[in-house]
Design a protein around this motif. Structure first.
Motif, PDB file in Angstrom:
ATOM      1  N   LEU A 234       7.046  -6.032  -3.832  1.00  0.00           N
ATOM      2  CA  LEU A 234       6.086  -5.904  -5.066  1.00  0.00           C
ATOM      3  C   LEU A 234       5.022  -5.269  -4.528  1.00  0.00           C
ATOM      4  O   LEU A 234       3.749  -4.645  -4.032  1.00  0.00           O
ATOM      5  N   LEU A 235       4.304  -6.136  -2.855  1.00  0.00           N
ATOM      6  CA  LEU A 235       3.104  -6.058  -2.544  1.00  0.00           C
ATOM      7  C   LEU A 235       2.972  -5.055  -1.653  1.00  0.00           C
ATOM      8  O   LEU A 235       2.133  -4.087  -1.213  1.00  0.00           O
ATOM      9  N   THR A 236       4.448  -4.462  -0.967  1.00  0.00           N
ATOM     10  CA  THR A 236       4.789  -3.202  -0.397  1.00  0.00           C
ATOM     11  C   THR A 236       4.318  -2.052  -1.064  1.00  0.00           C
ATOM     12  O   THR A 236       3.805  -0.932  -0.935  1.00  0.00           O
ATOM     13  N   LEU A 237       4.699  -2.132  -2.355  1.00  0.00           N
ATOM     14  CA  LEU A 237       4.925  -1.263  -3.487  1.00  0.00           C
ATOM     15  C   LEU A 237       3.304  -0.389  -4.020  1.00  0.00           C
ATOM     16  O   LEU A 237       2.717   0.189  -3.722  1.00  0.00           O
ATOM     17  N   LEU A 238       2.406  -2.068  -3.786  1.00  0.00           N
ATOM     18  CA  LEU A 238       1.164  -2.125  -4.455  1.00  0.00           C
ATOM     19  C   LEU A 238       0.444  -1.150  -3.346  1.00  0.00           C
ATOM     20  O   LEU A 238      -0.760  -0.565  -3.646  1.00  0.00           O
ATOM     21  N   VAL A 239       0.762  -1.738  -1.911  1.00  0.00           N
ATOM     22  CA  VAL A 239       0.260  -1.176  -1.402  1.00  0.00           C
ATOM     23  C   VAL A 239       0.261   0.977  -1.173  1.00  0.00           C
ATOM     24  O   VAL A 239      -0.058   1.149  -0.592  1.00  0.00           O
ATOM     25  N   GLN A 240       1.925   0.993  -1.002  1.00  0.00           N
ATOM     26  CA  GLN A 240       1.887   2.097  -1.241  1.00  0.00           C
ATOM     27  C   GLN A 240       1.094   2.724  -2.658  1.00  0.00           C
ATOM     28  O   GLN A 240       0.787   3.894  -1.812  1.00  0.00           O
ATOM     29  N   GLY A 241       0.688   2.209  -3.508  1.00  0.00           N
ATOM     30  CA  GLY A 241       0.384   3.456  -4.563  1.00  0.00           C
ATOM     31  C   GLY A 241      -0.540   3.037  -4.568  1.00  0.00           C
ATOM     32  O   GLY A 241      -1.628   4.197  -5.115  1.00  0.00           O
ATOM     33  N   VAL A 242      -1.679   1.875  -4.312  1.00  0.00           N
ATOM     34  CA  VAL A 242      -2.645   1.763  -3.873  1.00  0.00           C
ATOM     35  C   VAL A 242      -3.338   3.210  -2.779  1.00  0.00           C
ATOM     36  O   VAL A 242      -4.352   3.745  -3.114  1.00  0.00           O
TER      37      VAL A 242
END
Length: 238
Positions: free
Chosen positions: A119-127
């Protein structure tokens, strides 16, 4: 419920994942697949990077939903029900390698931290994608809000963090296959919402039960997240 005649050992189906989590998981898999396709190939799409951006907004919406659902959701979906201390996670890891780890209805300690890492990796990727640019045809919607130095850092992060994401996804798939080899079908559990256990099998977190919440809660949350994602997509189409 299947019964093994002549044996006290029966099979029980334990409800684990609510429909909101199952839909989230399916939508996330499809969105990530679409992101990979639009970034690597894009055939069949007009302006594939625009579609890549829209799918990125969807992933941000889905991750936002999961983070909120981890706080207010049902049963085993709550972070409090599967995130444990590093010491307990270490002990579980040692037992897992020795094939002495207990069974879990929800996420086991290693799986719980894998969920958070994803979830945190996806959040970083998205932001970071919101600020990204290829300096030719595509600019992220927030590129103008960042300084050149910040945009450069986030652009680098967006192109390199994806490697971390693929490694985590690979580890996640390997864990799913390992559990399948041990007789625990996690894919079927995510599709049906239920796990199968032996009646004599000790399940570590079974006492937490399957807590249901009023259907209006996930519906309102979904409407909220869809509204944010839809607005972001609409702004890119204008």
């Amino acid at each position: 419920m299947p019964v093994d005649d002549g044996n006290l050992n029966t099979t029980r189906l334990v409800p684990v994942w609510d429909w909101a989590i199952r839909l989230f998981h399916l939508a996330l898999v499809l969105a990530i697949g679409g992101l990979w396709y639009t970034a690597e190939f894009g055939m069949g799409f007009d302006f594939p990077m625009e579609w890549h951006a829209r799918l990125g907004y969807c992933v941000l919406g889905l991750v936002s939903f999961r983070l909120i659902w981890g706080l207010v959701g049902a049963g085993h979906a709550r972070f409090a029900n599967f995130l444990v201390s590093p010491a307990r996670t270490w002990r579980y890891g040692r037992a897992f390698l020795a094939r002495r780890s207990p069974s879990y209805a929800g996420h086991n300690p290693l799986g719980g931290w894998m969920v958070m890492a994803l979830l945190l990796t996806l959040l970083v990727q998205g932001v970071s994608g919101l600020f990204s640019t290829d300096d030719i045809l595509f600019d992220g919607p927030l590129r103008e809000w960042g300084s050149p130095a910040l945009v450069a850092v986030l652009n680098w992060l967006h192109h390199n963090n994806i490697t971390v994401l693929w490694v985590l996804i690979a580890l996640h798939l390997l864990a799913v296959m390992w559990h399948a080899f041990q007789g625990e079908n996690l894919i079927a559990a995510m599709l049906t919402g239920k796990k199968s256990f032996s009646s004599v099998q000790e399940v570590h977190d079974i006492e937490r039960g399957y807590q249901r919440c009023a259907p209006i809660v996930p519906c309102l949350l979904a409407v909220f997240v869809i509204g944010i994602v839809g607005s972001a997509i609409w702004l890119t189409i204008r």
